[in-house]
Design a protein around this motif. Sequence first.
Motif, PDB file in Angstrom:
ATOM      1  N   ALA A 159       8.293  -9.951   0.297  1.00  0.00           N
ATOM      2  CA  ALA A 159       6.951 -10.522   0.152  1.00  0.00           C
ATOM      3  C   ALA A 159       6.174 -10.164   1.404  1.00  0.00           C
ATOM      4  CB  ALA A 159       7.042 -12.041  -0.005  1.00  0.00           C
ATOM      5  N   SER A 164      -1.981 -13.471  -0.007  1.00  0.00           N
ATOM      6  CA  SER A 164      -2.630 -13.560  -1.324  1.00  0.00           C
ATOM      7  C   SER A 164      -2.433 -12.305  -2.169  1.00  0.00           C
ATOM      8  CB  SER A 164      -4.136 -13.821  -1.170  1.00  0.00           C
ATOM      9  OG  SER A 164      -4.765 -12.731  -0.482  1.00  0.00           O
ATOM     10  N   LEU A 166       0.288 -11.041  -3.795  1.00  0.00           N
ATOM     11  CA  LEU A 166       0.966 -11.232  -5.081  1.00  0.00           C
ATOM     12  C   LEU A 166       0.025 -11.919  -6.069  1.00  0.00           C
ATOM     13  CD1 LEU A 166       3.513 -11.183  -6.892  1.00  0.00           C
ATOM     14  CD2 LEU A 166       4.026 -13.476  -6.036  1.00  0.00           C
ATOM     15  N   TYR A 167      -0.701 -12.916  -5.586  1.00  0.00           N
ATOM     16  CA  TYR A 167      -1.652 -13.633  -6.450  1.00  0.00           C
ATOM     17  C   TYR A 167      -2.670 -12.660  -7.050  1.00  0.00           C
ATOM     18  CZ  TYR A 167      -5.761 -16.468  -7.570  1.00  0.00           C
ATOM     19  OH  TYR A 167      -6.843 -17.031  -8.188  1.00  0.00           O
ATOM     20  N   ILE A 186       2.425 -19.649  -6.349  1.00  0.00           N
ATOM     21  CA  ILE A 186       1.269 -19.878  -5.480  1.00  0.00           C
ATOM     22  C   ILE A 186       1.118 -21.370  -5.213  1.00  0.00           C
ATOM     23  CG2 ILE A 186      -0.001 -17.842  -6.260  1.00  0.00           C
ATOM     24  CD1 ILE A 186      -1.701 -19.731  -8.024  1.00  0.00           C
ATOM     25  N   ASP A 196      -0.222 -17.212  -1.849  1.00  0.00           N
ATOM     26  CA  ASP A 196       1.171 -16.956  -2.222  1.00  0.00           C
ATOM     27  C   ASP A 196       2.088 -17.966  -1.549  1.00  0.00           C
ATOM     28  OD1 ASP A 196       0.120 -14.782  -3.477  1.00  0.00           O
ATOM     29  OD2 ASP A 196       0.917 -13.294  -2.068  1.00  0.00           O
ATOM     30  N   TRP A 199       5.572 -15.292   1.700  1.00  0.00           N
ATOM     31  CA  TRP A 199       5.021 -14.145   2.418  1.00  0.00           C
ATOM     32  C   TRP A 199       5.863 -13.898   3.672  1.00  0.00           C
ATOM     33  CZ3 TRP A 199       2.709 -15.423   7.189  1.00  0.00           C
ATOM     34  CH2 TRP A 199       2.411 -16.779   7.374  1.00  0.00           C
TER      35      TRP A 199
END
Length: 592
Positions: A159, A164, A166-167, A186, A196, A199
């Motif tokens: 990650a 943000s 991945l979101y 999230i 996220d 991270w």
Amino acid sequence: MYYSDDIVEEVRSKNDIVDVVSGYVKLTKKGRDYFGLCPFHNEKTPSFSVSGYKQMYYCFGCGAGGNVFSFLMEYENYSFLEALEELAKRAGVDLPKQEYSEKDRERANEKETLLEIQKAAAGYYYFKLRNREGETALSYLKNRGLSDDTMNVFGLGYAGKYSSHLYQYLKGKGYADEMIAKAGLITVDEKRGANDRFWNRVMFPIMNANHRVIGFGGRVMGDGTPKYLNSPETLIFDKSRNLYGLNRAKSTRESYFLLCEGYMDVIALHQAGFTNAVASLGTALTVGHASLIRRYVKEVYLIYDSDPAGVRATLRAMPILKEAGLSVKVVRLNPYKDPDEFIKNKGAKAFEERIRDAENGFLFSITASEGDYDMDSPEGKTQFMRETAKRLTEFEEEIERNYYVDAVAKKYGVKAEHLRSLMEKQAIQMGLARPVLRAKSARKSVTEKENGLLQSQKALLTWMTENVSIYRQVKEYLKPEDFSGELYKTVAEMIYRQYEEGQLNPARLINHFTEEEEHRQVAALFHTKLNQLHTVQEQEKALGEMVLRIKQNSLDEATKALDPTDMAGLQRLVEARRQLQKMEKITIRLES
């Protein structure tokens, strides 16, 4: 979801058990049956039989048995419905569509969406680890000794540092904020919006038994906290009922699981060839974990960390596992902390030796409790032995208790009779019945009688399905209700009905039962070994004795249940006992 008996039987009859099992086990024909090495336990001499005539399988080594549904349920860990659907697909049988309620349909759709989101996230993390952004995380994993193949097999990922990405990625694939949040990927803050959950972490996808991603564990890179972060519980992820590595360990040919504490322990063990390793998911072992393990194996080797916290976790886990019906051993790793560290320093062969030398769980717990006493003083050691004696009284089975008494006596250099005397004193102080052993010996005779009756019923049912002439003779003296126990009564009733309808079909009979353990028990009724009786005269005598024993027990039970005011019932029992006396002169004849 329900399917009619006719549909179930159509699916079963169109899947020849020899063909299906041959896809998993190499079979060799001997006589009219097929034999191979049992896929459910380790063995060198084939004891696993498959009968095309009966359309059933049975292992004379471990007792596994049933029809074609049972096999898939046990081998693939399917539910009955999953096995039915798989075999219907294999045979080209169209199952009738089942109607869902609106609520059920919404729930099913939501679960499927959450699984899709988890799969997409796993792919995103997987890609990140293997590009430039994941170089630090990739170096960390390689420094931990993991090969590229191992990282790929377990789907390890990364990650990124931005909270943000991945979101944004999941939003770009069309998933709504609400569903991404329900997937646990999230967190939503009124001021900062969506961010996220994971991270700057190495990511460990958590998969269910069917290899579908249901959550994640993340190990932080650097000094951030917490060191390990897991997905929250969701509609598809219950950490108390899932195990890391189970999707791979469930296919092991070993008869036990290696139960560890963390992700890296499991991965390191699998890489070293120990593919039966699993771990609980960032939580203490639960009853749910133990029940899940019991579906696959009957024995667990605990390999928790060797530090004080690991010992405490081991001691907490043992009674939970034992309560679930699992036997427990403990692998000692000293002087190393965990399996990963041990294997790096000593290698796989040395770890195999530690497994072979694993200590019995109860004896480990006794040894671990030594630290609570001054073992160098007579008073401290006496207190220790009193507490040990008290714990020995907790074993209900006399044989098991005696084994542990001898083992403890040998370990601590005391006489077994002195330890038994101390146990009696502890039992009296705790208010237990005395003498313990006398009560157990009385129970023993009852148990032997019960076991003898069950064996008679099993053998008679086996004989009846092998030879129609035996059924014709037995039915003159025994009715299905004469058999003891609901399972035996039900099976006997179905055999009688099938014979009267002109077609004995044991494999169809098993369709009546939907639980794997019931399949195993019913299969055993049709595979009781009869070859210890060599001559026809011995077999005929044994048959007569079985019929008499079952009838005698039936009348005994009816007498106990009789209402003293039921005179008509009493007269029927008296007449039945007169008939029983006549039966003592009959013989069940074997017709070739």
